[in-house]
Design a protein around this motif. Structure first.
Motif, PDB file in Angstrom:
ATOM      1  N   PHE A  38       0.748  -1.291   0.171  1.00 35.27           N
ATOM      2  CA  PHE A  38      -0.106   0.188   0.026  1.00 35.27           C
ATOM      3  C   PHE A  38       0.872   1.191  -0.071  1.00 35.27           C
ATOM      4  N   GLN A  39       0.377   2.231  -0.544  1.00 38.83           N
ATOM      5  CA  GLN A  39       1.109   3.598  -0.204  1.00 38.83           C
ATOM      6  C   GLN A  39       0.831   4.163   1.179  1.00 38.83           C
ATOM      7  N   LEU A  40       2.154   4.568   1.415  1.00 41.78           N
ATOM      8  CA  LEU A  40       2.074   4.927   2.963  1.00 41.78           C
ATOM      9  C   LEU A  40       1.083   6.232   3.027  1.00 41.78           C
ATOM     10  N   SER A  41       0.794   6.960   2.371  1.00 41.32           N
ATOM     11  CA  SER A  41      -0.296   7.830   2.480  1.00 41.32           C
ATOM     12  C   SER A  41      -1.734   7.213   2.834  1.00 41.32           C
ATOM     13  N   THR A  42      -1.912   6.101   2.174  1.00 42.66           N
ATOM     14  CA  THR A  42      -3.272   5.476   2.153  1.00 42.66           C
ATOM     15  C   THR A  42      -3.246   4.779   3.684  1.00 42.66           C
ATOM     16  N   LEU A  43      -2.297   4.266   4.225  1.00 42.07           N
ATOM     17  CA  LEU A  43      -2.303   3.636   5.356  1.00 42.07           C
ATOM     18  C   LEU A  43      -2.305   4.753   6.518  1.00 42.07           C
ATOM     19  N   LEU A  44      -1.741   5.826   6.297  1.00 38.33           N
ATOM     20  CA  LEU A  44      -1.883   6.995   7.259  1.00 38.33           C
ATOM     21  C   LEU A  44      -3.363   7.481   7.154  1.00 38.33           C
ATOM     22  N   GLY A  45      -3.892   7.620   6.167  1.00 41.89           N
ATOM     23  CA  GLY A  45      -5.444   7.934   6.171  1.00 41.89           C
ATOM     24  C   GLY A  45      -6.368   6.860   6.697  1.00 41.89           C
TER      25      GLY A  45
END
Length: 94
Positions: A38-45
């Motif tokens: 996953f993209q790190l931004s997706t996981l953060l979101g």
């Protein structure tokens, strides 16, 4: 006070968006049943959103519990006040 809370919430959301825009790295994420990239931004979101929802559920549950307890105690106080008023109007027995 309500406006301050909204401002803090909007600021946290904007910070999350800023972090997400800067973190487009693919990461390998292992969860209970599988794994995926996953993209790190997706996981953060997802982490921010799920934490926000869980927090609201817990606070909402505690708020409702306190409100129901308050209503129950208010009815009890009203009943006891009526009983006290009734006892005050009766003549004193000697």
């Amino acid at each position: 006070m309500k406006i301050l809370g909204i401002i803090v919430l909007v600021a946290a959301f904007l910070i999350t968006l800023a972090l997400g825009a800067q973190n487009q790295i693919l990461v390998n994420f292992d969860y209970l049943v599988a794994q995926g990239e996953f993209q790190l931004s997706t996981l953060l979101g997802i982490a921010f959103g799920s934490g926000f929802i869980i927090g609201w559920l817990i606070c909402g549950t505690l708020y409702l519990k306190a409100r129901f307890a308050k209503n129950r105690l208010a009815k009890k106080v009203t009943k006891q006040q009526q009983e006290l008023d009734t006892l005050r109007t009766q003549p004193v027995k000697e």
